[in-house]
Design a protein around this motif. Structure first.
Motif, PDB file in Angstrom:
ATOM      1  N   GLN A  44       0.826  -1.192   0.000  1.00 24.43           N
ATOM      2  CA  GLN A  44       0.000   0.000   0.000  1.00 24.43           C
ATOM      3  C   GLN A  44       0.871   1.257   0.000  1.00 24.43           C
ATOM      4  N   ARG A  45       0.297   2.327  -0.495  1.00 28.21           N
ATOM      5  CA  ARG A  45       0.980   3.614  -0.459  1.00 28.21           C
ATOM      6  C   ARG A  45       1.125   4.040   1.000  1.00 28.21           C
ATOM      7  N   GLU A  46       2.312   4.549   1.350  1.00 20.98           N
ATOM      8  CA  GLU A  46       2.567   4.928   2.730  1.00 20.98           C
ATOM      9  C   GLU A  46       3.194   6.313   2.807  1.00 20.98           C
ATOM     10  N   LEU A  47       2.958   6.961   3.931  1.00 18.20           N
ATOM     11  CA  LEU A  47       3.525   8.276   4.172  1.00 18.20           C
ATOM     12  C   LEU A  47       5.031   8.156   4.379  1.00 18.20           C
ATOM     13  N   VAL A  48       5.779   9.083   3.766  1.00 15.40           N
ATOM     14  CA  VAL A  48       7.216   9.180   4.001  1.00 15.40           C
ATOM     15  C   VAL A  48       7.506  10.387   4.883  1.00 15.40           C
ATOM     16  N   ALA A  49       7.020  11.555   4.458  1.00 14.70           N
ATOM     17  CA  ALA A  49       7.268  12.787   5.206  1.00 14.70           C
ATOM     18  C   ALA A  49       6.217  13.808   4.820  1.00 14.70           C
ATOM     19  N   VAL A  50       5.854  14.653   5.768  1.00 15.25           N
ATOM     20  CA  VAL A  50       4.864  15.680   5.496  1.00 15.25           C
ATOM     21  C   VAL A  50       5.223  16.937   6.280  1.00 15.25           C
ATOM     22  N   SER A  52       3.421  20.541   7.510  1.00 17.40           N
ATOM     23  CA  SER A  52       2.111  21.170   7.637  1.00 17.40           C
ATOM     24  C   SER A  52       2.131  22.126   8.815  1.00 17.40           C
ATOM     25  N   GLY A  53       1.748  23.364   8.561  1.00 14.04           N
ATOM     26  CA  GLY A  53       1.680  24.325   9.652  1.00 14.04           C
ATOM     27  C   GLY A  53       2.989  24.499  10.397  1.00 14.04           C
ATOM     28  N   GLY A  54       4.096  24.389   9.685  1.00 16.30           N
ATOM     29  CA  GLY A  54       5.392  24.548  10.329  1.00 16.30           C
ATOM     30  C   GLY A  54       5.910  23.289  10.999  1.00 16.30           C
ATOM     31  N   ARG A  55       5.109  22.259  11.030  1.00 18.20           N
ATOM     32  CA  ARG A  55       5.529  21.000  11.642  1.00 18.20           C
ATOM     33  C   ARG A  55       5.916  19.995  10.557  1.00 18.20           C
ATOM     34  N   ILE A  56       6.817  19.115  10.922  1.00 21.57           N
ATOM     35  CA  ILE A  56       7.269  18.082  10.003  1.00 21.57           C
ATOM     36  C   ILE A  56       7.166  16.722  10.682  1.00 21.57           C
ATOM     37  N   ASN A  57       6.652  15.768   9.951  1.00 21.89           N
ATOM     38  CA  ASN A  57       6.574  14.402  10.465  1.00 21.89           C
ATOM     39  C   ASN A  57       7.185  13.439   9.465  1.00 21.89           C
ATOM     40  N   TYR A  58       7.879  12.462   9.987  1.00 23.91           N
ATOM     41  CA  TYR A  58       8.524  11.439   9.161  1.00 23.91           C
ATOM     42  C   TYR A  58       8.039  10.056   9.571  1.00 23.91           C
ATOM     43  N   ALA A  59       8.009   9.175   8.589  1.00 21.00           N
ATOM     44  CA  ALA A  59       7.789   7.775   8.915  1.00 21.00           C
ATOM     45  C   ALA A  59       8.994   7.258   9.700  1.00 21.00           C
ATOM     46  N   ASP A  60       8.753   6.349  10.620  1.00 19.29           N
ATOM     47  CA  ASP A  60       9.842   5.815  11.435  1.00 19.29           C
ATOM     48  C   ASP A  60      10.951   5.221  10.570  1.00 19.29           C
ATOM     49  N   ALA A  61      10.572   4.631   9.456  1.00 23.23           N
ATOM     50  CA  ALA A  61      11.547   3.943   8.610  1.00 23.23           C
ATOM     51  C   ALA A  61      12.558   4.883   7.961  1.00 23.23           C
ATOM     52  N   VAL A  62      12.235   6.177   7.911  1.00 22.07           N
ATOM     53  CA  VAL A  62      13.136   7.111   7.216  1.00 22.07           C
ATOM     54  C   VAL A  62      13.719   8.169   8.140  1.00 22.07           C
ATOM     55  N   LYS A  63      13.318   8.174   9.391  1.00 24.44           N
ATOM     56  CA  LYS A  63      13.821   9.182  10.330  1.00 24.44           C
ATOM     57  C   LYS A  63      15.341   9.120  10.414  1.00 24.44           C
ATOM     58  N   GLY A  64      15.944  10.294  10.371  1.00 21.34           N
ATOM     59  CA  GLY A  64      17.397  10.367  10.444  1.00 21.34           C
ATOM     60  C   GLY A  64      18.091  10.188   9.102  1.00 21.34           C
ATOM     61  N   ARG A  65      17.341   9.772   8.087  1.00 23.81           N
ATOM     62  CA  ARG A  65      17.956   9.567   6.761  1.00 23.81           C
ATOM     63  C   ARG A  65      17.366  10.498   5.704  1.00 23.81           C
ATOM     64  N   PHE A  66      16.079  10.791   5.813  1.00 21.11           N
ATOM     65  CA  PHE A  66      15.397  11.634   4.828  1.00 21.11           C
ATOM     66  C   PHE A  66      15.088  12.989   5.448  1.00 21.11           C
ATOM     67  N   THR A  67      15.095  14.020   4.595  1.00 24.66           N
ATOM     68  CA  THR A  67      14.754  15.366   5.046  1.00 24.66           C
ATOM     69  C   THR A  67      13.836  16.020   4.027  1.00 24.66           C
ATOM     70  N   ILE A  68      12.701  16.493   4.504  1.00 23.18           N
ATOM     71  CA  ILE A  68      11.773  17.227   3.644  1.00 23.18           C
ATOM     72  C   ILE A  68      12.001  18.717   3.854  1.00 23.18           C
TER      73      ILE A  68
END
Length: 114
Positions: A44-50, A52-68
C-alpha cells in the motif's frame, strides 16, 4: 487545483543519496500541507514525510535519513534521501492538500540496488 510534477528519481546503490523535487503549479505557501508518499510493488501507499503548519513528520523507517524541505519562492518541495536502503525502492509521490482537496503528482521511481 494544483498540478504537481516530481523529478529526481533514479537508480542508486545502497548507501547512496538522491534528492526528489516536486514543483507545484501555484503558490505552495497557501497549501495546508505538502508531503511525500511511496508505494512499493505489492504494498500500500505509505507516508514518508509531510510538512504542515510549520511542523514536520517522518515515517519511522526514514527518520534520520530523509529530510523534507520547501522553497516557497520556487513553489517546490524537496525530499533529500541519504543512506538509501534496498527497501526504500518504490514509486515516490508528491502530495498536497488545501480546502479544495487532495492532489497527487504522477510519481517518480526510486530504485536502490544492493
Amino acid at each position: 487545483q494544483v498540478q504537481l510534477v516530481e523529478s529526481g528519481g533514479g537508480l542508486v546503490q545502497a548507501g547512496g543519496s538522491l534528492r526528489l523535487s516536486c514543483a507545484a503549479s501555484r503558490n505552495i505557501f497557501v497549501l495546508n500541507a505538502m508531503g511525500w508518499y511511496r508505494q512499493a510493488p505489492g504494498k500500500q501507499r505509505e507516508l514518508v514525510a509531510v510538512t504542515s503548519g510549520g511542523r514536520i513528520n517522518y515515517a519511522d523507517a526514514v527518520k534520520g535519513r530523509f529530510t523534507i524541505s520547501r522553497d516557497n519562492a520556487k513553489n517546490t518541495v524537496y525530499l533529500q534521501m541519504n543512506s538509501l536502503k534496498v527497501e526504500d525502492t518504490a514509486v515516490y509521490y508528491c502530495n498536497a492538500a488545501d480546502l479544495g482537496g487532495v492532489y497527487w503528482g504522477q510519481g517518480t521511481q526510486v530504485t536502490v540496488s544492493s
